[in-house]
Scaffold this motif. Structure first.
Motif, PDB file in Angstrom:
ATOM      1  N   PHE A 280       3.755   0.795   2.468  1.00 32.64           N
ATOM      2  CA  PHE A 280       2.993  -0.140   3.496  1.00 32.64           C
ATOM      3  C   PHE A 280       2.909  -1.495   2.702  1.00 32.64           C
TER       4      PHE A 280
ATOM      5  N   GLN B 264      -3.891  11.844   2.320  1.00 27.85           N
ATOM      6  CA  GLN B 264      -4.515  10.378   1.460  1.00 27.85           C
ATOM      7  C   GLN B 264      -4.965   9.281   2.209  1.00 27.85           C
TER       8      GLN B 264
ATOM      9  N   GLN C 254       0.663   5.356   0.781  1.00 24.24           N
ATOM     10  CA  GLN C 254      -0.233   6.425   1.646  1.00 24.24           C
ATOM     11  C   GLN C 254       0.704   7.602   1.570  1.00 24.24           C
TER      12      GLN C 254
ATOM     13  N   GLU D 287       4.345   7.219   1.810  1.00 20.50           N
ATOM     14  CA  GLU D 287       4.272   5.766   3.206  1.00 20.50           C
ATOM     15  C   GLU D 287       4.419   4.794   1.956  1.00 20.50           C
TER      16      GLU D 287
ATOM     17  N   LEU E 209      -4.778   4.821   2.554  1.00 22.92           N
ATOM     18  CA  LEU E 209      -4.425   4.865   2.081  1.00 22.92           C
ATOM     19  C   LEU E 209      -4.833   3.481   1.168  1.00 22.92           C
TER      20      LEU E 209
ATOM     21  N   GLN F  71       6.314  -1.748   9.594  1.00 19.83           N
ATOM     22  CA  GLN F  71       6.660  -0.042   9.853  1.00 19.83           C
ATOM     23  C   GLN F  71       6.338   1.124   9.287  1.00 19.83           C
TER      24      GLN F  71
ATOM     25  N   TYR G 168       0.726  -1.530   0.266  1.00 21.54           N
ATOM     26  CA  TYR G 168      -0.013  -0.011  -0.259  1.00 21.54           C
ATOM     27  C   TYR G 168       0.828   1.211  -0.329  1.00 21.54           C
TER      28      TYR G 168
END
Lengths: 114, 115
Positions: free
Chosen positions: A90, A42, A38, A88, A44, A106, A36
């Protein structure tokens, strides 16, 4: 216990350079694997997923990921990074026995230099 | 079409107060999930609903946390006697049905700050 590890907390790459974000999972069987993204402010967004079959999966925005059972890894790659990819990222895993629960790493923050 | 919406987007409350966070899933989605994301961490599962019933609430940290989805659509996450450690972004997601083959669509989250 099942877990997802993203070893790199923060990565900086130059625009146009290639990118690889690492993800390792611990689980006995083959899990369902996800990446995912991010962006600030916004929700995910799913980039790609692996359930079975071809171990190289293609996603949106030019991303791909490769599942390697021997290394318990599911690394995300992009051949040429754009400034808009700064976000970011994930990695997540979903065991087949749990119909609802996603377990996330994380996260890795990607910074793109002009 | 409309995505998952969450209200409020930001909530500041004092320690010990009660708060409610609302989630409106995508129309027609029967599964609804709540996650909590602390600063610098990935989302952590709290609870999910299939229809009106909580199918798995194993992620709720303690009995101060409770969630409902009375009509199988909108869900409310309720936190009693808030503590500073409850400060986080609370994410809601929905999917057509529960299951790994069905993508979870996430809302923008509610940022809760307990002072």
């Amino acid at each position: 216990a099942q877990s997802v590890t993203q070893p790199d907390i923060h990565i900086t790459v130059s625009e146009g350079a290639s990118l690889e974000l690492r993800c390792n999972y611990s689980y006995g069987a083959t899990p369902y694997l996800f990446w995912y993204v991010q962006s600030p402010g916004q929700g995910l967004q799913l980039l790609l997923k692996y359930f079975s079959g071809d171990t190289l999966v293609q996603g949106i925005k030019g991303f791909e990921a490769e599942f390697k059972r021997s290394q318990s890894s599911f690394n995300l790659r992009k051949p040429s990074v754009h400034w808009s990819d700064a976000a970011e990222y994930f990695c997540a895993v979903w065991r087949s026995s749990n119909t609802g629960k996603l377990i996330f790493g994380q996260g890795t923050t990607l910074q793109v230099k002009p | 079409g409309a995505g998952v919406s969450q209200t409020p987007s930001n909530k500041v409350t004092e320690k010990g107060k009660y708060v409610e966070l609302r989630c409106d899933p995508i129309s027609g989605h029967t599964a609804l999930y709540w996650y909590r994301q602390s600063l610098g961490q990935g989302p952590e599962f709290l609870i999910y609903f299939q229809g009106t019933g909580a199918a798995d609430d194993s992620g709720l940290p303690n009995d101060r946390f409770f969630a409902v989805r009375p009509e199988g659509s909108v869900s409310t996450l309720k936190i009693q006697r808030t503590e500073r450690g409850d400060s986080a972004v609370y994410l809601c997601a929905s999917s057509l049905v529960a299951g790994a083959g069905y993508e979870q669509y996430f809302g923008p989250g509610t940022r809760l700050t307990v002072t």
